[in-house]
Design a protein around this motif. Structure first.
Motif, PDB file in Angstrom:
ATOM      1  N   ILE A 167       1.046  -1.219  -0.224  1.00 43.29           N
ATOM      2  CA  ILE A 167       0.023  -0.027   0.059  1.00 43.29           C
ATOM      3  C   ILE A 167       0.965   1.318  -0.032  1.00 43.29           C
ATOM      4  O   ILE A 167       1.973   1.557   0.660  1.00 43.29           O
ATOM      5  CB  ILE A 167      -1.086   0.002   1.637  1.00 43.29           C
ATOM      6  N   GLU A 168       0.593   2.193  -0.712  1.00 49.10           N
ATOM      7  CA  GLU A 168       1.172   3.747  -0.932  1.00 49.10           C
ATOM      8  C   GLU A 168      -0.360   4.358  -0.686  1.00 49.10           C
ATOM      9  O   GLU A 168      -0.547   4.898  -1.511  1.00 49.10           O
ATOM     10  CB  GLU A 168       1.607   4.005  -2.116  1.00 49.10           C
ATOM     11  N   PRO A 169      -0.145   5.047   0.548  1.00 49.52           N
ATOM     12  CA  PRO A 169      -1.390   5.875   1.060  1.00 49.52           C
ATOM     13  C   PRO A 169      -1.144   7.257   0.273  1.00 49.52           C
ATOM     14  O   PRO A 169       0.029   8.187   0.510  1.00 49.52           O
ATOM     15  CB  PRO A 169      -0.603   6.008   2.211  1.00 49.52           C
ATOM     16  N   GLY A 170      -2.200   7.367  -0.463  1.00 47.55           N
ATOM     17  CA  GLY A 170      -2.424   8.473  -1.011  1.00 47.55           C
ATOM     18  C   GLY A 170      -2.616   9.296  -2.459  1.00 47.55           C
ATOM     19  O   GLY A 170      -2.930   9.541  -3.221  1.00 47.55           O
ATOM     20  N   LEU A 171      -2.287   7.250  -2.662  1.00 45.04           N
ATOM     21  CA  LEU A 171      -2.262   7.163  -4.032  1.00 45.04           C
ATOM     22  C   LEU A 171      -4.202   7.556  -4.615  1.00 45.04           C
ATOM     23  O   LEU A 171      -4.899   6.523  -4.117  1.00 45.04           O
ATOM     24  CB  LEU A 171      -1.684   5.558  -4.619  1.00 45.04           C
ATOM     25  N   PRO A 172      -4.047   7.773  -6.026  1.00 42.61           N
ATOM     26  CA  PRO A 172      -5.662   8.041  -6.692  1.00 42.61           C
ATOM     27  C   PRO A 172      -5.563   6.102  -6.684  1.00 42.61           C
ATOM     28  O   PRO A 172      -5.086   6.228  -7.418  1.00 42.61           O
ATOM     29  CB  PRO A 172      -5.355   8.920  -7.276  1.00 42.61           C
ATOM     30  N   PRO A 173      -6.722   5.417  -7.667  1.00 44.46           N
ATOM     31  CA  PRO A 173      -7.470   5.172  -7.912  1.00 44.46           C
ATOM     32  C   PRO A 173      -7.222   5.299  -9.613  1.00 44.46           C
ATOM     33  O   PRO A 173      -6.545   5.859 -10.544  1.00 44.46           O
ATOM     34  CB  PRO A 173      -9.003   5.082  -7.637  1.00 44.46           C
ATOM     35  N   ASN A 174      -6.800   3.628 -10.045  1.00 44.43           N
ATOM     36  CA  ASN A 174      -6.401   3.530 -11.111  1.00 44.43           C
ATOM     37  C   ASN A 174      -5.028   4.049 -11.312  1.00 44.43           C
ATOM     38  O   ASN A 174      -4.634   4.755 -12.836  1.00 44.43           O
ATOM     39  CB  ASN A 174      -7.020   4.245 -12.464  1.00 44.43           C
ATOM     40  N   ALA A 175      -3.863   4.860 -10.846  1.00 48.81           N
ATOM     41  CA  ALA A 175      -3.306   5.041 -10.952  1.00 48.81           C
ATOM     42  C   ALA A 175      -2.005   3.941 -11.297  1.00 48.81           C
ATOM     43  O   ALA A 175      -0.603   3.624 -10.814  1.00 48.81           O
ATOM     44  CB  ALA A 175      -2.160   5.249  -9.796  1.00 48.81           C
ATOM     45  N   LEU A 176      -2.330   3.460 -13.127  1.00 49.87           N
ATOM     46  CA  LEU A 176      -1.218   2.563 -13.081  1.00 49.87           C
ATOM     47  C   LEU A 176      -0.500   3.837 -14.410  1.00 49.87           C
ATOM     48  O   LEU A 176      -1.012   4.184 -15.242  1.00 49.87           O
ATOM     49  CB  LEU A 176      -2.359   1.725 -14.250  1.00 49.87           C
ATOM     50  N   ASP A 177       0.708   2.823 -14.525  1.00 52.97           N
ATOM     51  CA  ASP A 177       1.858   3.591 -15.404  1.00 52.97           C
ATOM     52  C   ASP A 177       1.312   3.129 -17.281  1.00 52.97           C
ATOM     53  O   ASP A 177       1.037   1.612 -16.788  1.00 52.97           O
ATOM     54  CB  ASP A 177       3.281   3.219 -15.602  1.00 52.97           C
ATOM     55  N   HIS A 183      -5.129  -4.142 -17.480  1.00 48.44           N
ATOM     56  CA  HIS A 183      -5.499  -4.936 -16.466  1.00 48.44           C
ATOM     57  C   HIS A 183      -7.066  -4.657 -16.595  1.00 48.44           C
ATOM     58  O   HIS A 183      -7.868  -3.806 -17.206  1.00 48.44           O
ATOM     59  CB  HIS A 183      -5.322  -3.886 -14.759  1.00 48.44           C
ATOM     60  N   SER A 184      -7.676  -6.078 -16.211  1.00 47.88           N
ATOM     61  CA  SER A 184      -8.959  -6.562 -15.941  1.00 47.88           C
ATOM     62  C   SER A 184     -10.030  -5.738 -14.565  1.00 47.88           C
ATOM     63  O   SER A 184     -10.834  -6.320 -15.225  1.00 47.88           O
ATOM     64  CB  SER A 184      -9.442  -7.978 -15.886  1.00 47.88           C
ATOM     65  N   GLY A 185      -9.124  -5.339 -13.802  1.00 42.23           N
ATOM     66  CA  GLY A 185     -10.133  -4.553 -12.745  1.00 42.23           C
ATOM     67  C   GLY A 185      -9.504  -3.611 -12.896  1.00 42.23           C
ATOM     68  O   GLY A 185      -8.157  -2.644 -12.981  1.00 42.23           O
ATOM     69  N   ASP A 186     -10.555  -3.009 -11.661  1.00 40.46           N
ATOM     70  CA  ASP A 186      -9.766  -1.522 -10.863  1.00 40.46           C
ATOM     71  C   ASP A 186      -8.861  -1.710  -9.996  1.00 40.46           C
ATOM     72  O   ASP A 186      -8.568  -2.112  -9.261  1.00 40.46           O
ATOM     73  CB  ASP A 186     -11.337  -0.537 -10.320  1.00 40.46           C
ATOM     74  N   LEU A 187      -8.256  -0.349  -9.677  1.00 39.58           N
ATOM     75  CA  LEU A 187      -6.819   0.020  -8.942  1.00 39.58           C
ATOM     76  C   LEU A 187      -7.564   0.667  -7.701  1.00 39.58           C
ATOM     77  O   LEU A 187      -7.510   2.146  -8.072  1.00 39.58           O
ATOM     78  CB  LEU A 187      -5.828   0.206  -9.869  1.00 39.58           C
ATOM     79  N   PRO A 188      -7.314   0.243  -6.036  1.00 48.58           N
ATOM     80  CA  PRO A 188      -8.588   0.613  -5.687  1.00 48.58           C
ATOM     81  C   PRO A 188      -7.378   1.762  -5.340  1.00 48.58           C
ATOM     82  O   PRO A 188      -6.306   2.302  -5.719  1.00 48.58           O
ATOM     83  CB  PRO A 188      -8.373  -0.497  -4.573  1.00 48.58           C
ATOM     84  N   ASP A 189      -7.761   3.065  -5.273  1.00 46.10           N
ATOM     85  CA  ASP A 189      -7.660   4.108  -4.297  1.00 46.10           C
ATOM     86  C   ASP A 189      -7.011   4.169  -2.249  1.00 46.10           C
ATOM     87  O   ASP A 189      -7.828   3.263  -1.493  1.00 46.10           O
ATOM     88  CB  ASP A 189      -8.442   5.453  -4.055  1.00 46.10           C
ATOM     89  N   TYR A 190      -6.119   4.266  -2.565  1.00 49.06           N
ATOM     90  CA  TYR A 190      -5.496   4.379  -1.279  1.00 49.06           C
ATOM     91  C   TYR A 190      -5.364   6.046  -0.311  1.00 49.06           C
ATOM     92  O   TYR A 190      -4.250   6.233   0.267  1.00 49.06           O
ATOM     93  CB  TYR A 190      -3.861   3.627  -1.210  1.00 49.06           C
ATOM     94  N   TYR A 191      -6.573   6.843  -0.410  1.00 47.64           N
ATOM     95  CA  TYR A 191      -6.197   7.704   0.276  1.00 47.64           C
ATOM     96  C   TYR A 191      -6.683   7.665   1.767  1.00 47.64           C
ATOM     97  O   TYR A 191      -6.547   8.622   2.009  1.00 47.64           O
ATOM     98  CB  TYR A 191      -7.617   8.860  -0.453  1.00 47.64           C
ATOM     99  N   ARG A 192      -7.260   6.963   1.651  1.00 48.76           N
ATOM    100  CA  ARG A 192      -8.060   7.002   3.509  1.00 48.76           C
ATOM    101  C   ARG A 192      -7.487   5.899   4.418  1.00 48.76           C
ATOM    102  O   ARG A 192      -7.857   5.512   5.450  1.00 48.76           O
ATOM    103  CB  ARG A 192      -9.338   7.382   3.663  1.00 48.76           C
ATOM    104  N   VAL A 193      -6.077   4.566   3.759  1.00 46.45           N
ATOM    105  CA  VAL A 193      -5.461   4.011   4.466  1.00 46.45           C
ATOM    106  C   VAL A 193      -4.609   4.096   5.858  1.00 46.45           C
ATOM    107  O   VAL A 193      -4.623   5.786   5.753  1.00 46.45           O
ATOM    108  CB  VAL A 193      -4.776   3.061   3.649  1.00 46.45           C
TER     109      VAL A 193
END
Length: 344
Positions: A167-177, A183-193
């Motif tokens: 986990i990288e806290p603060g990372l927005p959703p779907n922050a893929l290079d 990718h087949s699914g969504d990348l989660p956001d890590y805003y409030r972890v």
């Protein structure tokens, strides 16, 4: 007296290219160079401090590696002396799991984390490859491409993993290079972890479980915050930071990635200051990809960050360690504080 600050350097040991060839896979030149670099860096730091320096190697042993190289444990078999050197140095060897699946129709790779059964197969392959290579259970895990998921963490715990450092806290959703496979699914956001080690909820890995419920601990990587100027644009940035991360985490909203080019007033040393100040029980955790030496500009940026880290004013408190050592240090710090002992 002051408490120690655990520092976790996580190195993903993986192929140089995102799109691995099935016909003629290449050696992992980046890993060879990274290992040599870390050897010199560790030696210099140990001479400077007189303390042991442990780092953490997360090895790709998933289906993509098995398909491209013939077996999931290819890296360990191909570089036995390097991994033995890491073991003798007291380093942690963990698993770095990507969920790439080969698609015959398109003739290309898909990051298929959208299907739990495939994610489970990727984890199983890594665990089996690790046990075959080292004869012991694998305890530490990092997923690839910023992705993690609730069912994946639950599965990892059942397989014996005890620490996850994805986990990288603060990372927005779907922050893929954009250079990486689709990718087949969504990348989660890590805003409030959480911004500290925690046991994850069985229903949402980004939330805490009650104490004593889990055998796995998530150790988020380090986040800090940018210093903005004033004006309409900066006010908008401040508002978005507050809206996404909430009041509690607004000053730990920016992943402190070593591959970035940090410049004043947000140079790496100042970002470290802010990260340490904002933590109740400070620790630092950073991830490095082994292909950095073969990626344009990556290694010089990492070198600048490591130099800032090892010359930081708080460096006398730093302990370069494994996840288990980090947790023991943090628990010791908490016990000391509770009994009136050393504190920040």
């Amino acid at each position: 007296m002051t408490s120690k600050i655990p520092v976790l350097i996580c190195i993903d040991v993986e192929p140089d290219a995102f799109f691995v060839s099935r016909q003629d896979p290449e050696p992992w030149k980046g890993y060879e160079l990274t290992h040599a670099y870390i050897r010199e860096w560790r030696s210099a730091l140990q001479q400077l401090t007189g303390d042991a320096v442990h780092v953490n190697w997360f090895i790709r042993m998933d289906p993509q590696v098995a398909l491209a190289h013939g077996r999931a444990s290819w890296a360990v078999e191909h570089y036995p002396k390097l991994f033995q050197e890491a073991i003798e140095a007291g380093d942690e060897l963990g698993a770095h799991v990507h969920t790439y699946r080969w698609c015959e129709n398109s003739g290309d790779w898909l990051d298929d984390h959208g299907h739990d059964d495939w994610v489970a197969e990727c984890l199983d392959t890594a665990v089996e490859g690790y046990r075959a290579s080292f004869g012991t259970p694998c305890r530490s895990l990092r997923f690839g491409n910023y992705w993690s998921g609730t069912e994946a963490i639950n599965r990892a715990e059942a397989l014996g993993f005890r620490f996850d450092l994805t986990i990288e806290p603060g990372l927005p959703p779907n922050a893929l290079d954009s250079r990486k496979p689709p990718h087949s699914g969504d990348l989660p956001d890590y805003y409030r972890v959480p911004r500290e080690p925690y046991a994850p909820s069985r229903s949402d890995f980004r939330r805490r479980a009650r104490a004593g419920e889990r055998d796995i601990t998530l150790l988020p990587l380090t986040s800090s915050h940018l210093r903005y100027g004033w004006g309409p644009r900066s006010l908008g940035q401040r508002f978005r930071r507050l809206r996404h991360n909430g009041l509690q985490h607004r000053r730990q909203d920016t992943p402190l990635s070593m591959w970035r080019d940090w410049r004043p007033p947000n140079d790496f040393s100042r970002m470290l200051d802010r990260a340490i100040t904002q933590q109740r029980r400070p620790y630092l955790a950073f991830a490095i990809h082994s292909n950095a030496p073969v990626e344009p500009d990556s290694l010089p940026r990492i070198e600048r960050c490591l130099q800032a880290l090892t010359s930081h004013p708080e460096r006398s408190r730093f302990v370069f360690c494994t996840p288990a050592e980090a947790m023991a240090t943090l628990q010791g710090n908490a016990s000391g504080n509770a009994s009136g002992g050393p504190s920040r």
